[in-house]
Write a protein that holds these residues in place. Structure first.
Motif, short mmCIF file in Angstrom:
data_model
loop_
_atom_site.label_atom_id
_atom_site.label_comp_id
_atom_site.label_asym_id
_atom_site.label_seq_id
_atom_site.Cartn_x
_atom_site.Cartn_y
_atom_site.Cartn_z
N PRO A 32 3.86 0.42 -4.61
CA PRO A 32 3.01 0.84 -5.73
C PRO A 32 1.52 0.84 -5.42
O PRO A 32 0.79 1.67 -5.95
CB PRO A 32 3.35 -0.17 -6.84
N ASP A 33 1.06 -0.06 -4.56
CA ASP A 33 -0.38 -0.03 -4.30
C ASP A 33 -0.79 1.24 -3.56
O ASP A 33 -1.92 1.70 -3.66
CB ASP A 33 -0.89 -1.30 -3.59
N ASP A 34 0.15 1.86 -2.83
CA ASP A 34 -0.17 3.16 -2.22
C ASP A 34 -0.43 4.21 -3.30
O ASP A 34 -1.26 5.11 -3.14
CB ASP A 34 0.98 3.65 -1.32
N TYR A 35 0.32 4.09 -4.41
CA TYR A 35 0.10 5.02 -5.52
C TYR A 35 -1.35 4.90 -6.00
O TYR A 35 -2.04 5.90 -6.19
CB TYR A 35 1.09 4.73 -6.66
N VAL A 36 -1.78 3.67 -6.17
CA VAL A 36 -3.15 3.44 -6.67
C VAL A 36 -4.17 4.03 -5.70
O VAL A 36 -5.13 4.68 -6.10
CB VAL A 36 -3.40 1.92 -6.88
N HIS A 37 -3.93 3.82 -4.41
CA HIS A 37 -4.88 4.36 -3.43
C HIS A 37 -4.87 5.88 -3.42
O HIS A 37 -5.91 6.51 -3.32
CB HIS A 37 -4.54 3.83 -2.04
N ARG A 38 -3.69 6.46 -3.52
CA ARG A 38 -3.62 7.92 -3.54
C ARG A 38 -4.35 8.49 -4.75
O ARG A 38 -5.17 9.40 -4.64
CB ARG A 38 -2.15 8.37 -3.60
N VAL A 39 -4.01 7.94 -5.90
CA VAL A 39 -4.59 8.45 -7.14
C VAL A 39 -6.10 8.21 -7.16
O VAL A 39 -6.86 8.96 -7.78
CB VAL A 39 -3.85 7.82 -8.35
N GLY A 40 -6.54 7.19 -6.43
CA GLY A 40 -7.96 6.89 -6.33
C GLY A 40 -8.76 7.98 -5.62
O GLY A 40 -9.98 7.95 -5.58
N ARG A 41 -8.08 8.96 -5.03
CA ARG A 41 -8.78 10.10 -4.40
C ARG A 41 -9.37 11.04 -5.45
O ARG A 41 -10.16 11.91 -5.14
CB ARG A 41 -7.83 10.94 -3.52
#
Ligand code: AMP
Length: 522
Positions: A326-335
């Motif tokens: 899930p933290d990858d989701y946050v990083h992706r969406v943070g783009r």
């Protein structure tokens, strides 16, 4: 609050003023005075918060006094990827323009000789990826015993990439008395352990809750079929129909999927670049530059390659694959949705992704609504060329063309289309870059990755390539109906089917179109 109250030198303040920044970001405001007081800092901050300048600006102030000695850098910055390392160097070039500092980059893909020569001249700031740094220390060309200040950036990404043992080695090579600045977006137990071991009485600076997505990002999930070709068709439709799309990053979980999706979008006429760990440095830099300049509006990327890249104003993020972590989701969406801008994050969710979606929604503390509209996937003529070869074989055999032989069928994929009796691509498609040999589009054979991306022995397995989650009941799909975004107006079905022909790109917005090379000899 202005920069002048933070204790930065006149030269650095002038450089900041020249960039046009007037107000420090929260991480800069909190971290800079501690760095200048020579305290260890534990900074919990995501990219996009201004954290690079939070260490670059006070470092420049500190470095104004003193001189570098041959082979003994005064400061060391560790970055997980080459691109991030290059971005930090750009920050030094920008803010340190008025100072005569030697800043060296030690990253893979660049010759040892050039790097050695630079080290010999004496370096004030050494920016390195862990693998290449240790290669240099092992060869004896580099001594870390003069390092006064160590920065470990994107530590949680270092963990993901299996660099923690390398980080521990580096921490033992630098003097015990150095100052350490440690930045991470999240604090998993392994990172906590490292901070307890290698930081001395750190000042903790936390600028936003880890694992939250910006309020300016509209998120939604679109149900997708589990077959890859169905997802690719859905992605194309979403790209065509997305509202206000200016540029987008399309995330895949695996390097090989990045290559396949990139190739497929090219084939369908989209102007798209790719970014994954197996690409050589010049190809990665070129793709990133083109994307930054807007020459390529779309970029297909893996997490490792894209983490932390400073790409302003991405209007859309597509999760072609739902990330397993899930933290990858946050990083992706943070783009997207950075610096208060609005953004859109769209996830293609198969029945197998339900468990991952539950974990993501739990982490971000909100449910991700399902998009409105008719986005179910049908199989149309154009996508026959994209279905797995075995499946097409089965279809052919049902059509009375003889029983397909699995092995032979695979071999035949290297043949030209004409020889396989498949539909010919349009003239445009034939002259386009994807007319390269099919082998180039196939997932690269697992060559030994460069050291930076090599998972070390002790590390946990890399995220790319993890098995999918188990299917889960459909209850998750009942998202908050009061907050359902629309991602575009679905077109009538007949129109959409016509749109799917690979050679006909008239339906694509002009800026998404791939420039067409004229046929050789034409
Ligand atoms: P970073 O989190 O370091 O990747 O920075 C994200 C973006 O914010 C970069 O484009 C920086 O140039 C920009 N930035 C850094 N500091 C400031 C500031 N004080 N004001 C406005 N923008 C900034």
């Amino acid at each position: 609050m202005s920069f002048t109250h933070l204790g930065l030198s006149e030269k650095v303040l002038a450089a900041v003023a020249a960039t046009g920044y007037t107000t420090p970001t929260p991480i800069q405001e909190q971290a800079i005075p501690h760095v200048l007081a020579r305290k260890d800092v534990l900074g919990i901050a995501q990219t996009g918060t201004g954290k690079t300048a939070a260490f670059v600006l006070p470092m420049l102030t500190i470095l104004e006094k003193g001189r570098a000695r041959a082979r003994m850098p005064r400061t060391l910055i560790l970055e997980p990827t080459r691109e991030l390392a290059a971005q930090v160097k750009e920050n030094f070039d920008r803010y340190g323009a008025g100072q005569k500092l030697n800043v060296a980059l030690l990253i893979g893909g660049v010759s040892f000789g050039d790097q050695d020569a630079k080290l010999t001249r004496g370096v004030d700031v050494l920016i390195a990826t862990p693998g290449r740094l240790l290669d240099h220390t092992e060869r004896g060309g580099l001594l870390l015993t003069g390092v006064e200040l160590l920065v470990i950036d994107e530590a949680d990404r270092m963990l993901d990439m299996g660099f923690i043992p390398d980080i521990e080695r580096v921490c033992k090579l630098v003097p015990f008395t150095r100052q350490t600045l440690f930045f991470t977006a999240t604090m998993p137990p392994e990172i906590r352990r490292i901070t307890e071991t290698f930081l001395h009485n750190p000042q903790k600076v936390e600028v936003s809750k880890p694992a939250t997505t910006a309020v300016t990002v509209t998120q939604c999930q679109v149900p997708a079929g589990r077959e890859a070709h169905e997802k690719r068709e859905l992605l194309r439709r979403l790209l065509r129909e997305a509202k206000d799309l200016q540029n987008a990053i399309i995330f895949c979980n695996r390097k090989r999927e990045v290559a396949v999706v990139h190739k497929s979008l090219q084939k369908h006429g989209f102007s798209v670049g790719a970014l994954h760990g197996d690409m050589d440095q010049s190809a990665r830099t070129a793709a990133l530059e083109q994307f930054r300049k807007g020459e390529l509006p779309l970029l297909v990327a893996s997490d490792v390659a894209a983490r932390g890249l400073d790409i302003p104003e991405v209007s859309h993020v597509f999760n072609f694959d739902v990330p397993h972590h899930p933290d990858d989701y946050v990083h992706r969406v943070g783009r997207t949705g950075r610096a208060g801008r609005s953004g859109m994050a769209i996830s293609l969710v198969t029945p197998l992704d339900q468990k991952s979606m539950v974990a993501i929604e739990k982490l971000i503390g909100q449910s991700i609504p399902r998009a409105e509209g008719d986005f179910e996937v049908r199989t149309d003529a154009s996508d026959a060329s994209e279905r797995p070869r075995e499946q097409r074989g089965r279809e052919r055999s049902r059509g009375g063309r003889g029983k397909p032989q699995r092995g032979r069928d695979r071999e035949r994929s290297h043949e030209p289309r004409e020889a396989r009796g498949e539909a010919q691509p349009s003239a445009e498609a034939r002259t386009a870059p994807e007319a390269r040999p099919a082998s180039e589009a196939r997932p690269a054979r697992e060559a030994r990755p460069p050291r930076e991306s090599r998972p070390p022995r002790e590390a946990r397995p890399p995220r790319e390539g993890k098995p999918s989650s188990e299917p889960r009941d459909g209850a998750r799909q009942q998202a908050n109906p009061s907050h359902v975004p629309s991602i575009g107006r679905p077109e009538p079905r007949r129109q959409r089917e016509a749109d799917s022909e690979p050679g006909d790109h008239s339906h694509l917005p002009a800026f998404l179109l791939r420039p067409v090379r004229s046929p050789a000899g034409a």
